[in-house]
Design an enzyme around this catalytic site. Sequence first.
Site, PDB file in Angstrom:
ATOM      1  N   ASP A   1    -138.968  65.601 -28.371  1.00 45.31           N
ATOM      2  CA  ASP A   1    -140.128  65.094 -27.938  1.00 45.31           C
ATOM      3  C   ASP A   1    -140.216  63.689 -28.079  1.00 45.31           C
ATOM      4  O   ASP A   1    -140.733  62.803 -27.607  1.00 45.31           O
ATOM      5  CB  ASP A   1    -141.162  65.821 -28.971  1.00 45.31           C
ATOM      6  CG  ASP A   1    -141.266  67.242 -28.824  1.00 45.31           C
ATOM      7  OD1 ASP A   1    -140.621  67.918 -27.980  1.00 45.31           O
ATOM      8  OD2 ASP A   1    -141.594  67.975 -29.744  1.00 45.31           O
TER       9      ASP A   1
ATOM     10  N   GLU B   1    -135.323  74.749 -23.329  1.00 45.36           N
ATOM     11  CA  GLU B   1    -136.239  75.341 -24.245  1.00 45.36           C
ATOM     12  C   GLU B   1    -135.622  75.779 -25.602  1.00 45.36           C
ATOM     13  O   GLU B   1    -134.627  76.594 -25.284  1.00 45.36           O
ATOM     14  CB  GLU B   1    -137.168  76.178 -23.682  1.00 45.36           C
ATOM     15  CG  GLU B   1    -138.744  75.766 -24.089  1.00 45.36           C
ATOM     16  CD  GLU B   1    -139.041  74.574 -23.821  1.00 45.36           C
ATOM     17  OE1 GLU B   1    -139.204  73.708 -24.376  1.00 45.36           O
ATOM     18  OE2 GLU B   1    -139.461  74.523 -22.588  1.00 45.36           O
TER      19      GLU B   1
HETATM   20  C1  GLA Z   1    -140.965  71.775 -30.174  1.00 49.37           C
HETATM   21  C2  GLA Z   1    -139.941  70.763 -30.819  1.00 49.37           C
HETATM   22  C3  GLA Z   1    -138.752  70.428 -29.976  1.00 49.37           C
HETATM   23  C4  GLA Z   1    -138.174  71.624 -29.262  1.00 49.37           C
HETATM   24  C5  GLA Z   1    -139.165  72.337 -28.478  1.00 49.37           C
HETATM   25  C6  GLA Z   1    -138.834  73.482 -27.967  1.00 49.37           C
HETATM   26  O1  GLA Z   1    -141.501  70.629 -29.273  1.00 49.37           O
HETATM   27  O2  GLA Z   1    -140.498  69.660 -31.461  1.00 49.37           O
HETATM   28  O3  GLA Z   1    -137.803  69.418 -30.765  1.00 49.37           O
HETATM   29  O4  GLA Z   1    -137.500  72.068 -30.077  1.00 49.37           O
HETATM   30  O5  GLA Z   1    -140.221  72.715 -29.411  1.00 49.37           O
HETATM   31  O6  GLA Z   1    -138.013  73.260 -26.924  1.00 49.37           O
END
Ligand code: GLA
Length: 458
Positions: A190, A48
């Site tokens: 994501d 994370e």
């Molecule tokens: C969001 C961001 C990702 C990542 C997460 C945390 O979803 O879009 O790129 O940084 O938070 O892990």
Amino acid sequence: MATNPPKLKVSVIDDERLQNLKKTFEREYGGSPLFYAFAPGRVNLIGEHIDYCGFSVLPMAIEQNIIAAVSVNNSGTIQLANINPLYNNIAVSCSEEIVIDRANPKWYYYFLCGVKGTQEKFGMTNLPGMACVIDGNIPPNSGLSSSSALVCCAGLVTTEANQKSLSKVALAETCAQCERYIGTEGGGMDQSISFLAEKGTAKLIEFDPLRATDVHLPASAVFVISNCCVEMNKAATSHFNIRVVECRIATKMLAQAKGLNPNRLLKLAQVQTEMDASLEEMLALVDEVLHPEPYSREEICKVLGVTFQQFSTELLSANTQHVTHFKLHQRAKHVYGEAARVLRFKNVCDGAPTESIQLLGDLMNQSHASCRDLYECSCPELDQLVDICLKSGAAGSRLTGAGWGGCAVSMVPIDKVQSFLQAVREAYYLPDPRRAAMEKESLFVSKPGGGAAIYLEK
Ligand code: GLA
């Protein structure tokens, strides 16, 4: 070699949902859709807040997704409708530059981000026009990436509507860039999993260059998602970008201390590469170089030899200009520690030892503690939920996604799933009427789903 998004037959999608989407499309626009595009949400199992630092993450796509029914026309307008009546219909001109007002995020801005970035990728000055109906079943603002799925869906729609083609990796990279238009500095996890996911397997996502490797999860456990029912909209607050900025400053401070050129380095992973050091050595370096007390602007500027003006324009982002203190030691400790946990998680899955469920569970628990204590991206409700999940039989439980609300993901031995669900329901959802009303879409088992695709009608 470029791989195009697979063109599959509609029968693969849940038919009732698709029929409903088609009927709504016909009612709204009076014709049939030319094609459908879908992009899934994701759950991050471990890793994370480290993608934007250049480190690998380990998500899987979930079955919930965004689907768009699309037709192409010459109106010079993008018409958007949503199956959900909470989201109003809109029409936006695409014969001139698409403008995204960051100060006032609306549901369809994520779609426009996807269109705009894809348009720029192909250098298309103006677009002919299209009509779309969107249907999403990813709970919004819950850490399951509903907004990125909408961006990815729009990127795919724009590519297909203009008869262009991109590899899945290029689509993921383009859509990760697209999201910058809304102002959050996400790291690309994501969008990468939304395009690169494959049914039945989680993925290790590596960056620079982007690639995805299968990670086979133990067959004797399942992953359960539970929403703490606190919404967090990362585009509407500065929490997320403050963490990005703290990591960027920590990068420069470590580089400076080790005699590397801080101007060239932006991500904590780059410092590790430059030093050719292990993650354990990086953790020791953080203790040696950075102090746990928050850093003031004055101190950072002095160490880096930059002016206040340079600090504001080169290190801060638009929505972090007000921040006066930065916790560099804690954030860097989280990032290097979490990066090491991701690699251990993958190794345990690859080796499949008999005690793998407990080993993976321990890593997830350590990850949550680090997010809560060092990265400070949890919230009391999420901590309470994680605690309840562990007491209800999970081998490991942690917040997933950006945090500050949203979902926890728990690893539960298969033979305990029913009792786990019941215990979490009774301890977290039923005592609170608002949570009880949301329980159905808030507590569910999730299996690794497939990646974004275009569907043509049979
Ligand atoms: C969001 C961001 C990702 C990542 C997460 C945390 O979803 O879009 O790129 O940084 O938070 O892990």
